[in-house]
Design a protein around this motif. Structure first.
Motif, mmCIF file in Angstrom:
data_model
loop_
_atom_site.group_PDB
_atom_site.id
_atom_site.type_symbol
_atom_site.label_atom_id
_atom_site.label_comp_id
_atom_site.label_asym_id
_atom_site.label_seq_id
_atom_site.Cartn_x
_atom_site.Cartn_y
_atom_site.Cartn_z
ATOM 1 N N LEU A 88 -8.723 0.147 -8.572
ATOM 2 C CA LEU A 88 -8.151 -0.225 -9.596
ATOM 3 C C LEU A 88 -7.534 0.596 -10.559
ATOM 4 C CD1 LEU A 88 -10.588 -2.943 -11.093
ATOM 5 C CD2 LEU A 88 -8.633 -3.401 -10.421
ATOM 6 N N LEU A 89 -8.291 1.943 -10.611
ATOM 7 C CA LEU A 89 -7.671 3.379 -10.977
ATOM 8 C C LEU A 89 -6.338 3.544 -10.229
ATOM 9 C CD1 LEU A 89 -7.495 5.719 -12.706
ATOM 10 C CD2 LEU A 89 -9.172 6.876 -11.303
ATOM 11 N N ALA A 90 -6.382 3.639 -8.742
ATOM 12 C CA ALA A 90 -5.224 4.203 -8.370
ATOM 13 C C ALA A 90 -4.227 3.126 -8.433
ATOM 14 C CB ALA A 90 -5.529 3.959 -7.018
ATOM 15 N N ASP A 91 -4.568 1.785 -8.780
ATOM 16 C CA ASP A 91 -3.510 0.548 -8.958
ATOM 17 C C ASP A 91 -2.724 0.814 -10.309
ATOM 18 O OD1 ASP A 91 -2.162 -2.277 -8.110
ATOM 19 O OD2 ASP A 91 -3.173 -2.574 -10.165
ATOM 20 N N ALA A 92 -3.397 1.333 -11.226
ATOM 21 C CA ALA A 92 -3.087 1.740 -12.649
ATOM 22 C C ALA A 92 -1.886 2.741 -12.571
ATOM 23 C CB ALA A 92 -4.154 1.927 -13.544
ATOM 24 N N MET A 93 -2.216 3.603 -11.419
ATOM 25 C CA MET A 93 -1.472 4.870 -11.280
ATOM 26 C C MET A 93 0.014 4.509 -10.636
ATOM 27 S SD MET A 93 -4.447 7.429 -9.827
ATOM 28 C CE MET A 93 -3.287 8.609 -9.100
ATOM 29 N N LYS A 271 1.586 -3.478 2.895
ATOM 30 C CA LYS A 271 3.060 -2.665 2.511
ATOM 31 C C LYS A 271 3.709 -3.034 1.272
ATOM 32 C CE LYS A 271 3.727 -1.664 7.348
ATOM 33 N NZ LYS A 271 3.086 -0.637 7.135
ATOM 34 N N ASN A 272 2.569 -2.871 0.105
ATOM 35 C CA ASN A 272 2.999 -3.131 -1.042
ATOM 36 C C ASN A 272 2.152 -2.319 -2.241
ATOM 37 O OD1 ASN A 272 0.316 -4.006 -1.332
ATOM 38 N ND2 ASN A 272 0.582 -6.287 -1.002
ATOM 39 N N ASP A 273 2.279 -2.522 -3.463
ATOM 40 C CA ASP A 273 1.798 -1.707 -4.564
ATOM 41 C C ASP A 273 0.287 -1.546 -4.156
ATOM 42 O OD1 ASP A 273 4.215 -1.178 -5.282
ATOM 43 O OD2 ASP A 273 3.912 -2.152 -7.304
ATOM 44 N N LEU A 274 -0.327 -2.765 -4.080
ATOM 45 C CA LEU A 274 -1.893 -2.643 -3.403
ATOM 46 C C LEU A 274 -2.078 -1.667 -2.547
ATOM 47 C CD1 LEU A 274 -4.825 -3.391 -4.401
ATOM 48 C CD2 LEU A 274 -4.299 -5.414 -3.078
ATOM 49 N N GLY A 275 -1.433 -1.943 -1.504
ATOM 50 C CA GLY A 275 -1.524 -1.113 -0.283
ATOM 51 C C GLY A 275 -1.465 0.514 -0.602
ATOM 52 N N THR A 276 -0.497 0.909 -1.592
ATOM 53 C CA THR A 276 -0.283 2.400 -2.095
ATOM 54 C C THR A 276 -1.711 2.556 -2.622
ATOM 55 O OG1 THR A 276 2.170 1.714 -1.989
ATOM 56 C CG2 THR A 276 1.082 3.719 -3.318
ATOM 57 N N ALA A 277 -2.074 1.893 -3.453
ATOM 58 C CA ALA A 277 -3.294 1.958 -4.381
ATOM 59 C C ALA A 277 -4.385 2.061 -3.474
ATOM 60 C CB ALA A 277 -3.467 1.134 -5.601
#
Length: 456
Positions: A88-93, A271-277
């Motif tokens: 969740l921290l990475a997702d907020a980033m 392959k989306n923002d969650l994957g990046t997080a």
């Protein structure tokens, strides 16, 4: 030609089934001693090895319910919640709302100010996720009305009061010291920034995108019916834990089917923002500081091999473990309705097996029998330091010991007077005089002896 293609596909399917069956047999063989020895009452194990996925249930839901747990049986996952909080921290980033170096106090209400040690820099969000904040394991104003449900009544006002008066011993980044408070605070800050609560943030950002319908802080009525009965080590029924605040440290419930989806997402991020997080959280963000420290991602512990990410979790009546290794494309999840660290040993065994090691089933020593009459000599309260009291009871012919502010656990005899915990590396020696009266108990832990005197 069509017949040939169909035959080839059929053979491939049969081969996949055979591989899955072989994998299940190997898991069964390693898991069996844990149930046969009554080390665990019941558990569900999920494994991934390449394209093969297996979910297996063992034991029973409780002494009164002989049903075998399965992939839809729900458990408390305890501190594995910290991995979700790291993501969740990475997702907020990824969404540009925070960075790793955002000071934690910037996300607190204006009325709450966190003291700093001398001229040190502030506690930053990555410190909270990597246990380098300098915050203690728990706030010192955690005084539960019900010690067997320790977080149920800890509220935001108490958290704010603690943060404003806390005087740190260490500067942020100076030491790695495991902190439920730090991880729980991180979850609260991320949720508050989005004007929501931690459970809702979890559902919105992780559980719903990964189709993890049973991964929640608060369960609905149908999910509660699938929640396994909690037990302490040895099989005595325990209590569920509830969280008002700090749920990001240990408040999530889930099942093995969902946790395998989570493990799969760690192995092959979408392959989306969650994957990046997920990939950001997977990276190493903190190297070991002390000799016994692990490197850390965001929430994840990094094993000594540098490839395996892992975390475990324990509440008053459950234990959970997850190990994930991208290098060998494998993962294991174990959810148990018994609070025992023996689950970690089993998870490590299965992970090594998935990586190609030949593992032998564990052999458990037989438990010495001590009569309930002799156990009752130890019943009472023993003060180890002011405010910390061991409470010893006998229930269902089992010796149970609780320490102020911690759950009650069963202890097991090495002799009539020497008893050991299965949940931690610790031993209790009861001091009995010639008349058979017990006046004190000695705690042996981490090479240190501490004597607790009977007070009642």
């Amino acid at each position: 030609m069509k017949d040939f293609i169909f035959l080839t596909l059929s053979l491939l399917c049969l081969s996949g089934v055979a591989q899955a069956d072989d994998l299940a047999d190997k898991v069964d063989r390693l898991a069996a001693p844990y149930v046969e020895s009554k080390t665990v009452v019941g558990m569900t194990i999920g494994v991934i090895q390449g394209e093969n996925k297996v979910v297996r249930g063992y034991g029973r839901l409780s002494a009164k319910d002989s049903k075998v747990p399965d992939g839809k049986t729900i458990y408390e996952i305890g501190s594995i919640s910290k991995v979700f909080t790291g993501i969740l921290l990475a997702d907020a980033m990824v969404e540009g709302r925070v960075s790793l170096v955002t000071p934690a106090d910037e996300l607190l209400p204006d009325s709450v100010k966190m003291p700093r040690r001398e001229e040190s820099s502030p506690i930053r969000l990555w410190h909270l996720s990597t246990h380098t904040s300098g915050l203690p394991r728990l706030p010192d104003n955690l005084a539960p009305a019900d010690p067997e449900n320790p977080y149920a009544d800890y509220n935001g006002q108490q958290l704010a009061q603690f943060l404003q008066k806390f005087q740190p011993r260490k500067r942020p980044g100076e030491e790695m010291s495991y902190s439920n408070l730090g991880a729980g605070l991180l979850g609260e800050l991320l949720a508050s920034q989005q004007k929501t609560d931690y459970g809702s943030l979890l559902e919105q950002e992780i559980a719903q995108p990964l189709k993890m319908a049973d991964t929640r802080v608060a369960l609905d009525q149908s999910q509660k019916q699938r929640l396994a009965t909690p037990h302490v080590a040895g099989g005595t029924v325990s209590r569920n834990w509830d969280f008002l605040k700090l749920a990001g440290a240990g408040g999530i419930r889930s099942d093995a089917d969902d946790m395998l989806k989570f493990a799969e997402a760690q192995l092959h991020p979408p392959k989306n923002d969650l994957g990046t997080a997920i990939n950001i959280a997977w990276q190493v963000h903190q190297q070991p500081i002390g000799e016994n420290d692990f490197a850390m991602g965001l929430g994840w512990h990094v094993a000594r091999d540098g490839a395996t990410r892992w975390h475990n979790g324990q509440t008053g009546g459950y234990h959970a473990a997850i190990f994930v290794n991208r290098k060998v494309d494998a993962a294991v999840v174990i959810l148990a309705n018994t609070a025992t660290h023996d689950i970690d040993t089993l998870a490590e065994q299965i992970m090594r097996m998935l990586a190609g090691s030949s593992e032998q089933p564990r052999k458990f020593a037989e438990v010495l029998e001590v009569s309930p009459e002799k156990m009752k000599r130890y019943v009472g309260k023993y003060q180890i330091v002011p405010g910390a009291v061991f409470t010893v009871t006998v229930k269902d012919d089992q010796l149970l010991v609780g320490l102020t502010g911690q759950p009650t656990f069963r202890v097991f005899p090495r002799s009539e007077t020497e008893w050991y915990y299965k949940v931690v590396e610790a031993t209790l020696t009861f001091q009995v005089d010639k008349s058979g009266k017990c006046n004190s108990v000695v705690l042996h832990q981490n090479g240190i002896k501490q004597t607790a005197k009977r007070i009642e």
